[in-house]
Design a protein around this motif. Structure first.
Motif, PDB file in Angstrom:
ATOM      1  N   VAL A   1       0.098  73.167 -60.438  1.00  0.00           N
ATOM      2  CA  VAL A   1      -1.451  73.550 -60.167  1.00  0.00           C
ATOM      3  C   VAL A   1      -1.815  74.364 -59.216  1.00  0.00           C
ATOM      4  CG1 VAL A   1      -2.147  71.263 -61.457  1.00  0.00           C
ATOM      5  CG2 VAL A   1      -2.071  71.563 -59.057  1.00  0.00           C
ATOM      6  N   VAL A   2      -2.875  75.159 -59.291  1.00  0.00           N
ATOM      7  CA  VAL A   2      -3.351  76.010 -58.483  1.00  0.00           C
ATOM      8  C   VAL A   2      -4.761  75.452 -58.004  1.00  0.00           C
ATOM      9  CG1 VAL A   2      -2.085  78.060 -58.816  1.00  0.00           C
ATOM     10  CG2 VAL A   2      -4.212  77.779 -60.032  1.00  0.00           C
ATOM     11  N   PHE A   3      -5.139  75.774 -56.744  1.00  0.00           N
ATOM     12  CA  PHE A   3      -6.341  75.369 -56.375  1.00  0.00           C
ATOM     13  C   PHE A   3      -6.988  76.533 -55.151  1.00  0.00           C
ATOM     14  CE2 PHE A   3      -3.713  72.591 -53.904  1.00  0.00           C
ATOM     15  CZ  PHE A   3      -4.185  72.711 -52.661  1.00  0.00           C
ATOM     16  N   ASN A   4      -8.151  76.500 -54.932  1.00  0.00           N
ATOM     17  CA  ASN A   4      -8.575  77.244 -54.088  1.00  0.00           C
ATOM     18  C   ASN A   4      -9.008  76.323 -52.726  1.00  0.00           C
ATOM     19  OD1 ASN A   4     -10.375  78.728 -52.261  1.00  0.00           O
ATOM     20  ND2 ASN A   4     -11.472  79.652 -54.111  1.00  0.00           N
ATOM     21  N   ARG A   5      -8.415  77.022 -51.670  1.00  0.00           N
ATOM     22  CA  ARG A   5      -8.588  75.995 -50.408  1.00  0.00           C
ATOM     23  C   ARG A   5      -8.921  77.177 -49.316  1.00  0.00           C
ATOM     24  NH1 ARG A   5      -5.014  73.414 -45.990  1.00  0.00           N
ATOM     25  NH2 ARG A   5      -6.520  71.914 -44.993  1.00  0.00           N
ATOM     26  N   ARG A   6     -10.088  77.133 -48.507  1.00  0.00           N
ATOM     27  CA  ARG A   6     -10.547  78.136 -47.500  1.00  0.00           C
ATOM     28  C   ARG A   6     -10.519  79.608 -48.191  1.00  0.00           C
ATOM     29  NH1 ARG A   6      -7.772  75.070 -42.837  1.00  0.00           N
ATOM     30  NH2 ARG A   6      -8.772  73.149 -42.732  1.00  0.00           N
TER      31      ARG A   6
ATOM     32  N   ASP B   1      -0.547  77.345 -54.355  1.00  0.00           N
ATOM     33  CA  ASP B   1       0.238  76.699 -55.335  1.00  0.00           C
ATOM     34  C   ASP B   1       0.682  75.154 -54.866  1.00  0.00           C
ATOM     35  OD1 ASP B   1       0.622  78.551 -57.395  1.00  0.00           O
ATOM     36  OD2 ASP B   1       1.588  79.893 -55.762  1.00  0.00           O
ATOM     37  N   GLY B   2       0.585  74.165 -55.838  1.00  0.00           N
ATOM     38  CA  GLY B   2       1.153  72.898 -55.487  1.00  0.00           C
ATOM     39  C   GLY B   2       1.555  72.165 -56.722  1.00  0.00           C
ATOM     40  N   LYS B   3       1.969  70.779 -56.617  1.00  0.00           N
ATOM     41  CA  LYS B   3       2.435  69.978 -57.468  1.00  0.00           C
ATOM     42  C   LYS B   3       1.706  68.768 -57.558  1.00  0.00           C
ATOM     43  CE  LYS B   3       6.343  67.927 -57.081  1.00  0.00           C
ATOM     44  NZ  LYS B   3       7.832  67.498 -56.937  1.00  0.00           N
ATOM     45  N   ILE B   4       1.369  68.317 -58.692  1.00  0.00           N
ATOM     46  CA  ILE B   4       0.587  66.846 -58.550  1.00  0.00           C
ATOM     47  C   ILE B   4       1.685  65.599 -58.267  1.00  0.00           C
ATOM     48  CG2 ILE B   4      -0.460  65.242 -60.312  1.00  0.00           C
ATOM     49  CD1 ILE B   4      -1.770  67.744 -61.693  1.00  0.00           C
ATOM     50  N   ILE B   5       1.486  65.029 -57.349  1.00  0.00           N
ATOM     51  CA  ILE B   5       2.219  63.796 -57.074  1.00  0.00           C
ATOM     52  C   ILE B   5       1.323  62.414 -57.317  1.00  0.00           C
ATOM     53  CG2 ILE B   5       3.415  65.065 -55.209  1.00  0.00           C
ATOM     54  CD1 ILE B   5       1.878  63.738 -53.064  1.00  0.00           C
ATOM     55  N   GLY B   6       0.010  62.469 -57.471  1.00  0.00           N
ATOM     56  CA  GLY B   6      -0.687  61.436 -57.941  1.00  0.00           C
ATOM     57  C   GLY B   6      -1.966  61.855 -58.478  1.00  0.00           C
ATOM     58  N   LEU B   7      -2.474  60.492 -59.475  1.00  0.00           N
ATOM     59  CA  LEU B   7      -3.677  60.766 -60.087  1.00  0.00           C
ATOM     60  C   LEU B   7      -4.648  59.659 -59.628  1.00  0.00           C
ATOM     61  CD1 LEU B   7      -1.851  61.511 -63.388  1.00  0.00           C
ATOM     62  CD2 LEU B   7      -2.939  63.177 -62.304  1.00  0.00           C
TER      63      LEU B   7
ATOM     64  N   VAL C   1      -2.323  66.790 -54.438  1.00  0.00           N
ATOM     65  CA  VAL C   1      -1.493  67.874 -54.893  1.00  0.00           C
ATOM     66  C   VAL C   1      -0.544  67.989 -53.660  1.00  0.00           C
ATOM     67  CG1 VAL C   1      -1.343  70.203 -55.242  1.00  0.00           C
ATOM     68  CG2 VAL C   1      -3.173  68.912 -56.125  1.00  0.00           C
ATOM     69  N   GLU C   2       0.930  68.274 -53.738  1.00  0.00           N
ATOM     70  CA  GLU C   2       1.650  68.395 -52.335  1.00  0.00           C
ATOM     71  C   GLU C   2       1.740  69.908 -52.617  1.00  0.00           C
ATOM     72  OE1 GLU C   2       5.372  66.015 -50.914  1.00  0.00           O
ATOM     73  OE2 GLU C   2       5.674  67.161 -52.649  1.00  0.00           O
ATOM     74  N   TYR C   3       1.596  70.594 -51.323  1.00  0.00           N
ATOM     75  CA  TYR C   3       1.873  72.195 -51.312  1.00  0.00           C
ATOM     76  C   TYR C   3       2.360  72.494 -50.019  1.00  0.00           C
ATOM     77  CZ  TYR C   3      -2.249  72.075 -48.441  1.00  0.00           C
ATOM     78  OH  TYR C   3      -3.321  71.520 -47.369  1.00  0.00           O
ATOM     79  N   GLY C   4       2.779  73.762 -50.031  1.00  0.00           N
ATOM     80  CA  GLY C   4       3.274  74.413 -48.617  1.00  0.00           C
ATOM     81  C   GLY C   4       4.786  74.122 -48.417  1.00  0.00           C
ATOM     82  N   LYS C   5       5.094  74.844 -47.477  1.00  0.00           N
ATOM     83  CA  LYS C   5       6.669  74.501 -46.893  1.00  0.00           C
ATOM     84  C   LYS C   5       6.769  73.058 -46.180  1.00  0.00           C
ATOM     85  CE  LYS C   5       7.496  79.321 -46.506  1.00  0.00           C
ATOM     86  NZ  LYS C   5       7.947  80.618 -45.595  1.00  0.00           N
ATOM     87  N   LYS C   6       5.782  72.666 -45.748  1.00  0.00           N
ATOM     88  CA  LYS C   6       5.537  71.397 -45.012  1.00  0.00           C
ATOM     89  C   LYS C   6       5.342  70.145 -46.013  1.00  0.00           C
ATOM     90  CE  LYS C   6       5.594  73.366 -40.352  1.00  0.00           C
ATOM     91  NZ  LYS C   6       4.629  73.293 -39.082  1.00  0.00           N
ATOM     92  N   ASN C   7       5.356  70.545 -47.285  1.00  0.00           N
ATOM     93  CA  ASN C   7       4.738  69.318 -48.300  1.00  0.00           C
ATOM     94  C   ASN C   7       3.635  68.867 -47.906  1.00  0.00           C
ATOM     95  OD1 ASN C   7       6.977  70.012 -49.901  1.00  0.00           O
ATOM     96  ND2 ASN C   7       8.310  68.726 -48.800  1.00  0.00           N
TER      97      ASN C   7
ATOM     98  N   ARG D   1      -0.174  67.277 -48.173  1.00  0.00           N
ATOM     99  CA  ARG D   1      -0.955  66.678 -49.435  1.00  0.00           C
ATOM    100  C   ARG D   1      -2.205  66.678 -49.248  1.00  0.00           C
ATOM    101  NH1 ARG D   1       3.369  61.822 -49.128  1.00  0.00           N
ATOM    102  NH2 ARG D   1       5.153  62.670 -50.210  1.00  0.00           N
ATOM    103  N   MET D   2      -3.001  66.737 -50.226  1.00  0.00           N
ATOM    104  CA  MET D   2      -4.435  66.930 -50.299  1.00  0.00           C
ATOM    105  C   MET D   2      -5.034  66.416 -51.681  1.00  0.00           C
ATOM    106  SD  MET D   2      -6.555  70.493 -49.808  1.00  0.00           S
ATOM    107  CE  MET D   2      -8.222  70.456 -50.079  1.00  0.00           C
ATOM    108  N   GLU D   3      -6.212  65.766 -51.743  1.00  0.00           N
ATOM    109  CA  GLU D   3      -6.793  65.448 -52.560  1.00  0.00           C
ATOM    110  C   GLU D   3      -7.753  66.358 -53.306  1.00  0.00           C
ATOM    111  OE1 GLU D   3      -8.972  61.277 -54.046  1.00  0.00           O
ATOM    112  OE2 GLU D   3      -8.314  61.192 -52.126  1.00  0.00           O
TER     113      GLU D   3
END
Length: 164
Positions: free
Chosen positions: A121-126, A131-137, A144-150, A152-154
Motif C-alpha cells: 500500500v501507499v499512504f501520505n505522511r507529512r 510505500d509500505g506493507k500491511i501487517i495487521g488489520l 503498515v510497516e514501512y521504511g528501511k528500519k521497518n 510501523r504505523m496505524e
C-alpha cells in the motif's frame, strides 16, 4: 514546631510512596495461553494498559483482562508495574493475536477493495508518499510497516491505497 513539620513530611512521603507503582520489569512477550506455531499472529493494538487488583495472581488477571478486551492471544513489549503491597498490578504492552485476514472496504460505492495482510500500500505522511506493507488489520484501520528500519504505523482505511 520543627519536629511536627519533620513528622508531617515523613508521613506524607510514606503515603505518597504507597500510592505509586514500582516498575518491576520489561518482558519481550507474555501469555497465559499456549501459542499455536501454525497460526500467523498480527499486531492488534499498540501500547495499551490494564490494571488488576486481587489477593493473588494479579499479574495473570491483568494479562487476561488486556487480551480479552482487545481479543488477542498474547502481549509483546510488556512493562510491568506493581504497587508496594503487591496486590495491584499494571501491565502496558502491545496486544497480538489472530486477526481476520480479509477486509472489504467500500469506497463511495464506486469499487470494493479487498485488503489483506501482506498487501503493498501507499499512504501520505507529512506530505510524502510512503510505500509500505500491511501487517495487521483493525476494524477501522490497517497497521503498515514501512521504511528501511521497518517502522510501523496505524493508518485509516481511507488514507491507504492498495498497489500491485
Amino acid at each position: 514546631m520543627k519536629t511536627t513539620t519533620l513528622l508531617l513530611t515523613i508521613t506524607l512521603a510514606t503515603l505518597a510512596s504507597c500510592s505509586s507503582y514500582t516498575r518491576i520489569g520489561d518482558l519481550t512477550g507474555i501469555s497465559n495461553r499456549n501459542l499455536d506455531d501454525s497460526q500467523e499472529y498480527v499486531l492488534i493494538e499498540r501500547e495499551v494498559e490494564a490494571v488488576a487488583k486481587s489477593d493473588n495472581d494479579a499479574l495473570e488477571q491483568a494479562v487476561d483482562n488486556m487480551t480479552k478486551e482487545y481479543q488477542g492471544e498474547f502481549l509483546r513489549n510488556v512493562k510491568i508495574y506493581v504497587k508496594s503491597n503487591g496486590k495491584k498490578v499494571k501491565v502496558i504492552g502491545d496486544v497480538w493475536g489472530v486477526q481476520n485476514t480479509n477486509v472489504n472496504v467500500t469506497a463511495s460505492a464506486v469499487a470494493e477493495i479487498n485488503l489483506q495482510i501482506g498487501d503493498s500500500v501507499v499512504f501520505n505522511r507529512r506530505g510524502k508518499i510512503i510505500d509500505g506493507k500491511i501487517i495487521g488489520l483493525n476494524s477501522n484501520s490497517v497497521i503498515v510497516e514501512y521504511g528501511k528500519k521497518n517502522k510501523r504505523m496505524e493508518v485509516k482505511y481511507d488514507d491507504v491505497t492498495k498497489t500491485e
